[in-house]
Design an enzyme around this catalytic site. Structure first.
Site, short mmCIF file in Angstrom:
data_model
loop_
_atom_site.label_atom_id
_atom_site.label_comp_id
_atom_site.label_asym_id
_atom_site.label_seq_id
_atom_site.Cartn_x
_atom_site.Cartn_y
_atom_site.Cartn_z
N PRO A 131 31.62 37.96 39.55
CA PRO A 131 32.36 36.88 40.22
C PRO A 131 33.20 35.98 39.31
O PRO A 131 32.96 34.78 39.18
CB PRO A 131 31.24 36.09 40.89
CG PRO A 131 30.07 36.25 39.97
CD PRO A 131 30.19 37.65 39.43
N CYS A 132 34.25 36.55 38.71
CA CYS A 132 35.13 35.73 37.87
C CYS A 132 35.87 34.69 38.69
O CYS A 132 36.36 33.70 38.15
CB CYS A 132 36.08 36.61 37.08
SG CYS A 132 37.12 37.68 38.08
N HIS A 133 35.92 34.87 40.01
CA HIS A 133 36.57 33.88 40.88
C HIS A 133 35.83 32.54 40.88
O HIS A 133 36.38 31.53 41.28
CB HIS A 133 36.73 34.41 42.31
CG HIS A 133 35.44 34.74 42.99
ND1 HIS A 133 34.80 35.96 42.81
CD2 HIS A 133 34.65 34.02 43.83
CE1 HIS A 133 33.68 35.97 43.53
NE2 HIS A 133 33.57 34.80 44.16
#
Length: 161
Positions: free
Chosen positions: A124-126
């Site tokens: 989850p780089c978001h």
């Protein structure tokens, strides 16, 4: 390693290209094409990935249980592993991410590694934002980052009813 297969997943925010084999998911990228998948997928891990993405987008899954094999440098791998520790519905700044990795001065390298994350949504780089709370870059587009964060926010979950 068994043969890598590709499938396309139509999400609420665009088509995802998923590559994997029977053991691992190798990559998930947003693509601009609106491809409709006609092939039968035999990869066990891709089938699990599609089912879990369905659950994520429907709001019933907060954690993914998949075997991942992203390709990158040792440093990128450390950054991506730390991303997996950011809980659903939470965000962390690039600076906080650098501190977690033990080097506050590595903020640009951490940001660069986040940008090269080959497994969108699952890693989850978001969930990584600017220190001032701004939605800084996202390889899938900042509008998708905003959508994903809103999708995961507790206040959105509570205001549905």
């Amino acid at each position: 390693m068994s043969d890598v297969q590709t499938t396309y997943y139509k999400s609420p925010i665009g088509t995802l290209e998923i590559k994997g084999d029977n053991s691992y998911i190798h990559s998930i990228f947003f693509i601009d094409d609106d491809i409709i998948n006609s092939e039968k997928i035999s990869s066990v891990e891709i089938k699990k990935c599609v089912e879990q993405l369905d659950e994520y987008f429907s709001g019933t899954r907060k954690e993914f249980e998949l075997n991942l094999s992203p390709k990158g440098t040792e440093f990128q791998g450390k950054v991506w592993n730390e991303l997996l520790r950011v809980p659903f519905g939470k965000t962390r700044s690039y600076l906080e991410q650098s501190k977690k990795l033990g080097d506050v001065k590595a903020i640009r390298a951490v940001a660069s590694a986040n940008g090269k994350n080959p497994i969108s949504i699952i890693i989850p780089c978001h969930r990584i934002i600017g220190s001032d709370g701004s939605l800084t870059g996202y390889a899938g587009g900042v509008w998708r980052k905003k959508w994903l964060l809103e999708h995961e926010s507790e206040s959105k979950q509570q205001t549905l009813f």
